[in-house]
Design a protein around this motif. Structure first.
Motif, PDB file in Angstrom:
ATOM      1  N   LYS A  79       0.865  -1.175   0.000  1.00  0.00           N
ATOM      2  CA  LYS A  79       0.000   0.000   0.000  1.00  0.00           C
ATOM      3  C   LYS A  79       0.904   1.229   0.000  1.00  0.00           C
ATOM      4  O   LYS A  79       1.693   1.436   0.926  1.00  0.00           O
ATOM      5  N   ARG A  82      -3.446   6.086   0.132  1.00  0.00           N
ATOM      6  CA  ARG A  82      -4.802   5.674   0.459  1.00  0.00           C
ATOM      7  C   ARG A  82      -5.469   5.114  -0.793  1.00  0.00           C
ATOM      8  O   ARG A  82      -5.471   5.756  -1.846  1.00  0.00           O
ATOM      9  N   ASP A  83      -5.993   3.908  -0.697  1.00  0.00           N
ATOM     10  CA  ASP A  83      -6.667   3.201  -1.794  1.00  0.00           C
ATOM     11  C   ASP A  83      -5.765   2.927  -2.997  1.00  0.00           C
ATOM     12  O   ASP A  83      -6.255   2.726  -4.102  1.00  0.00           O
TER      13      ASP A  83
END
Length: 105
Positions: A79, A82-83
């Motif tokens: 990751k 974010r997203d």
């Protein structure tokens, strides 16, 4: 005068040359090859002990957090925002030294 000095050493240079080559190889091994092998073993150990939530840096220089590990495909989902999740080969994931505590120097 120099030709007399050169003639005084018949055939003695061969063994000296071999000893010098062995010494150069030994120095190269101790100062270049051996430390690189130790570093490679540390990286391999880190990659084998990788867990979810670990801060990492990819081979391309992208910082992120491990989201999941797929051992069958040898990939890691990282990751990076974010997203935003990228899939990276496990061998291209390295320890994030910026977020690790300083070691004793």
């Amino acid at each position: 005068m120099t030709s007399i000095i050169l003639q005084a050493q018949p055939g003695g240079g061969g063994m000296t040359m071999i000893l010098m080559m062995v010494a150069i190889f030994a120095i190269m091994w101790f100062f270049m090859i051996r430390p690189q092998q130790k570093k490679q073993k540390e990286i391999q150990k880190f990659q084998n002990e990788l867990t979810e939530g670990t801060q990492v840096v990819t081979g391309g220089g992208i910082y992120g957090t491990v989201k999941s590990i797929d051992l069958t495909k040898n990939t890691v989902e990282v990751k990076i925002a974010r997203d935003v999740v990228v899939t990276v080969d496990k061998s291209y994931v390295f320890k994030d030294m910026a977020n690790t505590p300083m070691q004793n120097k």
